[in-house]
Design a protein around this motif. Structure first.
Motif, PDB file in Angstrom:
ATOM      1  N   ALA A  18       1.436  -7.896   6.768  1.00 51.62           N
ATOM      2  CA  ALA A  18       1.248  -8.450   5.554  1.00 51.62           C
ATOM      3  C   ALA A  18       2.603  -8.984   4.877  1.00 51.62           C
ATOM      4  CB  ALA A  18       0.857  -7.391   4.633  1.00 51.62           C
ATOM      5  N   PRO A  19       2.491 -10.069   4.005  1.00 52.05           N
ATOM      6  CA  PRO A  19       3.696 -10.603   3.200  1.00 52.05           C
ATOM      7  C   PRO A  19       4.411  -9.321   2.309  1.00 52.05           C
ATOM      8  CG  PRO A  19       1.784 -11.815   2.933  1.00 52.05           C
ATOM      9  CD  PRO A  19       1.268 -10.682   3.637  1.00 52.05           C
ATOM     10  N   SER A  20       5.823  -9.569   2.179  1.00 56.05           N
ATOM     11  CA  SER A  20       6.460  -8.620   1.516  1.00 56.05           C
ATOM     12  C   SER A  20       7.358  -9.448   0.760  1.00 56.05           C
ATOM     13  CB  SER A  20       7.236  -7.447   2.173  1.00 56.05           C
ATOM     14  OG  SER A  20       8.158  -7.935   3.378  1.00 56.05           O
ATOM     15  N   GLY A  21       8.061  -8.532  -0.335  1.00 50.37           N
ATOM     16  CA  GLY A  21       9.106  -9.241  -1.064  1.00 50.37           C
ATOM     17  C   GLY A  21       8.529 -10.369  -2.090  1.00 50.37           C
ATOM     18  N   VAL A 170      -8.100  -8.038   7.976  1.00 49.37           N
ATOM     19  CA  VAL A 170      -7.867  -7.716   6.533  1.00 49.37           C
ATOM     20  C   VAL A 170      -6.348  -7.190   6.564  1.00 49.37           C
ATOM     21  CG1 VAL A 170      -8.490  -6.557   4.633  1.00 49.37           C
ATOM     22  CG2 VAL A 170     -10.287  -7.757   5.976  1.00 49.37           C
ATOM     23  N   VAL A 171      -5.289  -7.921   6.099  1.00 50.09           N
ATOM     24  CA  VAL A 171      -4.099  -7.122   6.389  1.00 50.09           C
ATOM     25  C   VAL A 171      -3.484  -7.002   4.875  1.00 50.09           C
ATOM     26  CG1 VAL A 171      -3.455  -8.787   8.004  1.00 50.09           C
ATOM     27  CG2 VAL A 171      -2.965  -9.498   5.767  1.00 50.09           C
ATOM     28  N   ALA A 172      -4.172  -7.212   3.585  1.00 55.32           N
ATOM     29  CA  ALA A 172      -3.671  -6.911   2.362  1.00 55.32           C
ATOM     30  C   ALA A 172      -4.685  -7.107   1.233  1.00 55.32           C
ATOM     31  CB  ALA A 172      -2.317  -7.800   1.997  1.00 55.32           C
ATOM     32  N   LEU A 173      -4.264  -6.462   0.187  1.00 55.87           N
ATOM     33  CA  LEU A 173      -4.949  -6.551  -1.109  1.00 55.87           C
ATOM     34  C   LEU A 173      -3.735  -7.027  -2.012  1.00 55.87           C
ATOM     35  CD1 LEU A 173      -7.623  -4.513  -2.686  1.00 55.87           C
ATOM     36  CD2 LEU A 173      -5.835  -4.632  -4.020  1.00 55.87           C
ATOM     37  N   LYS A 174      -4.460  -8.070  -2.882  1.00 56.87           N
ATOM     38  CA  LYS A 174      -3.613  -8.510  -4.060  1.00 56.87           C
ATOM     39  C   LYS A 174      -4.376  -8.171  -5.411  1.00 56.87           C
ATOM     40  CE  LYS A 174      -1.616 -12.629  -6.274  1.00 56.87           C
ATOM     41  NZ  LYS A 174      -1.428 -13.956  -6.100  1.00 56.87           N
ATOM     42  N   ASP A 175      -3.626  -7.264  -6.324  1.00 55.27           N
ATOM     43  CA  ASP A 175      -4.178  -6.901  -7.375  1.00 55.27           C
ATOM     44  C   ASP A 175      -3.961  -7.810  -8.502  1.00 55.27           C
ATOM     45  OD1 ASP A 175      -5.678  -4.902  -9.032  1.00 55.27           O
ATOM     46  OD2 ASP A 175      -3.747  -4.544  -9.872  1.00 55.27           O
ATOM     47  N   GLY A 176      -5.042  -8.398  -9.079  1.00 55.31           N
ATOM     48  CA  GLY A 176      -4.731  -9.026 -10.484  1.00 55.31           C
ATOM     49  C   GLY A 176      -5.633  -8.606 -11.414  1.00 55.31           C
ATOM     50  N   TYR A 177      -5.947  -7.303 -11.335  1.00 51.82           N
ATOM     51  CA  TYR A 177      -7.112  -6.831 -12.076  1.00 51.82           C
ATOM     52  C   TYR A 177      -6.468  -5.916 -13.082  1.00 51.82           C
ATOM     53  CZ  TYR A 177     -11.427  -3.905 -13.389  1.00 51.82           C
ATOM     54  OH  TYR A 177     -12.644  -3.579 -13.718  1.00 51.82           O
ATOM     55  N   ASP A 192      -0.527   2.617   4.786  1.00 55.44           N
ATOM     56  CA  ASP A 192       0.110   1.504   5.345  1.00 55.44           C
ATOM     57  C   ASP A 192      -0.847   0.708   6.060  1.00 55.44           C
ATOM     58  OD1 ASP A 192       2.491   2.634   4.480  1.00 55.44           O
ATOM     59  OD2 ASP A 192       3.037   3.371   6.075  1.00 55.44           O
ATOM     60  N   ARG A 193      -2.158   1.129   5.945  1.00 56.28           N
ATOM     61  CA  ARG A 193      -3.089   0.182   6.618  1.00 56.28           C
ATOM     62  C   ARG A 193      -3.091  -1.232   5.799  1.00 56.28           C
ATOM     63  NH1 ARG A 193      -5.583  -3.393   7.914  1.00 56.28           N
ATOM     64  NH2 ARG A 193      -7.759  -3.848   8.760  1.00 56.28           N
ATOM     65  N   LEU A 194      -2.938  -1.280   4.702  1.00 53.85           N
ATOM     66  CA  LEU A 194      -2.867  -2.597   4.004  1.00 53.85           C
ATOM     67  C   LEU A 194      -1.382  -2.998   3.395  1.00 53.85           C
ATOM     68  CD1 LEU A 194      -6.393  -2.479   2.121  1.00 53.85           C
ATOM     69  CD2 LEU A 194      -5.697  -3.861   4.187  1.00 53.85           C
ATOM     70  N   GLY A 195      -1.018  -4.211   3.394  1.00 54.58           N
ATOM     71  CA  GLY A 195       0.018  -4.515   2.484  1.00 54.58           C
ATOM     72  C   GLY A 195      -0.440  -4.565   0.913  1.00 54.58           C
ATOM     73  N   TRP A 196       0.479  -4.303   0.002  1.00 46.26           N
ATOM     74  CA  TRP A 196      -0.186  -4.241  -1.491  1.00 46.26           C
ATOM     75  C   TRP A 196       0.801  -5.291  -2.220  1.00 46.26           C
ATOM     76  CZ3 TRP A 196      -4.402  -1.544  -1.616  1.00 46.26           C
ATOM     77  CH2 TRP A 196      -4.453  -0.451  -0.598  1.00 46.26           C
ATOM     78  N   LEU A 197       0.005  -5.989  -2.943  1.00 47.05           N
ATOM     79  CA  LEU A 197       0.473  -7.443  -3.515  1.00 47.05           C
ATOM     80  C   LEU A 197       0.116  -7.194  -4.899  1.00 47.05           C
ATOM     81  CD1 LEU A 197       0.226  -8.228  -0.739  1.00 47.05           C
ATOM     82  CD2 LEU A 197       0.200 -10.575  -1.422  1.00 47.05           C
ATOM     83  N   ASN A 198       1.248  -7.524  -5.898  1.00 45.21           N
ATOM     84  CA  ASN A 198       1.097  -7.257  -7.243  1.00 45.21           C
ATOM     85  C   ASN A 198       0.690  -8.983  -7.612  1.00 45.21           C
ATOM     86  OD1 ASN A 198       1.129  -7.468 -10.101  1.00 45.21           O
ATOM     87  ND2 ASN A 198       3.081  -6.687 -10.404  1.00 45.21           N
ATOM     88  N   GLY A 199      -0.516  -9.129  -8.038  1.00 45.13           N
ATOM     89  CA  GLY A 199      -0.828 -10.408  -8.562  1.00 45.13           C
ATOM     90  C   GLY A 199      -1.271 -10.610 -10.068  1.00 45.13           C
TER      91      GLY A 199
END
Length: 320
Positions: A18-21, A170-177, A192-199
């Protein structure tokens, strides 16, 4: 535009990392007549790459995804893929009605994208079973990486996410909630199964709360025009440099966020205004129902940016 990106070979195993940074979410520059300015799009993506952003997402929320025709979407994806050319992970935005989302997923695959962010469907709030079926159909349509976008009318439960992570795409979840109790449940369950993105809107505002949970990636609207400040903020956050974090909050992040909240649609329009102010090739043209930034707010933003760039100087002067 000639598409010369690195095409993934037949049978090649996708990189499921998943993307990071800091992720760049370019706007879609529009000419005064409302057509896409393809040269400006290419130059703006190149600017983000030069500034070291770790991934690029085109035709998503900041890119006015829902206001792009199918041909325009493909054009944006083709240009983005050509400019990125394998240097960082390259993602697109898909969503809306199911058939169109699948079609755009296939267009993304055609042009060599690494994956896509699945934006929410139409207005109806679906039951968890319906949301699952929506995601599943898109995910299974290609072998590209899929990032689920937790927001609007596409908020999954832990039980639904448990079924969705069975798909390797499915590599990540982006949270905008912004439900932190649910985020803790997710990160503790899936780790670590998923990457976690702050959206979240203006993600820098909430990143100090998200980082301890394992969210090591965020989408930065201000990176479209002051990426070096977003980088300085994130580096300070990682280093627990509270003084620098607080100064950037006071000087840049919170003042811009206050303007962003003054009008609906400023999540897109204010980015274009900021880019124009610092001299990047983009006009403030947007498509309805989004409206351009009002003159008073434009001047407020200009003053904030001029002061910020004086204090936090970039490698090259941008203000024109």
């Amino acid at each position: 535009m000639i598409n010369n990106q690195k095409v993934k070979g037949a049978g090649q195993v996708p990189n499921r990392k998943a993307p990071s940074g800091i992720s760049g979410f370019p706007v879609t520059p529009l000419n005064e007549n409302g057509t896409i300015d393809e040269n400006a799009l290419a130059r703006n993506i190149e600017f983000l790459l030069e500034e070291g952003l770790e991934s690029i997402f085109v035709a998503c929320g900041a890119g006015e995804f829902h206001n792009l025709s199918k041909d325009e979407f493909e054009s944006v994806v083709e240009i983005g893929a050509s400019v990125v050319n394998g240097r960082v992970p390259f993602y697109t935005g898909v969503g809306g009605n199911l058939s169109e989302a699948i079609e755009k997923a296939k267009v993304s695959e055609k042009h060599g994208a690494d994956g896509y962010l699945i934006l929410p469907p139409y207005l109806i709030d679906g039951e968890q079973e319906g949301i699952y079926e929506y995601y599943k159909a898109i995910i299974k349509s290609t072998d590209l990486n899929a990032i689920l976008y937790q927001r609007g009318n596409a908020v999954v439960s832990k039980e639904t996410l448990e079924k969705l992570v069975e798909f390797p795409q499915v590599v990540a979840l982006k949270d905008g909630y912004g439900n932190m109790e649910l985020n803790i449940e997710f990160t503790q369950t899936f780790g670590d199964r998923l990457g976690w993105l702050n959206g979240m809107p203006m993600a820098e505002v909430t990143m100090p709360a998200y980082l301890p949970l394992g969210f090591n990636c965020y989408s930065s609207a201000i990176s479209n025009y002051i990426p070096h400040i977003s980088r300085k903020f994130y580096d300070a956050l990682l280093a627990d440099d509270k003084q620098t974090v607080n100064e950037i909050y006071e000087d840049v992040i919170l003042p811009i966020n206050r303007i962003r909240k003054k009008r609906k649609g400023y999540a897109v329009a204010l980015i274009k205004a900021g880019m124009e102010i610092v001299g990047l090739p983009v006009k403030t043209t947007v498509r309805p129902p989004v409206v351009p930034v009002e003159k008073e707010h434009y001047e407020e933003l200009k003053e904030i940016l001029e002061n910020a760039l004086e204090k936090y100087q970039p490698n090259k002067k941008l203000i024109t």
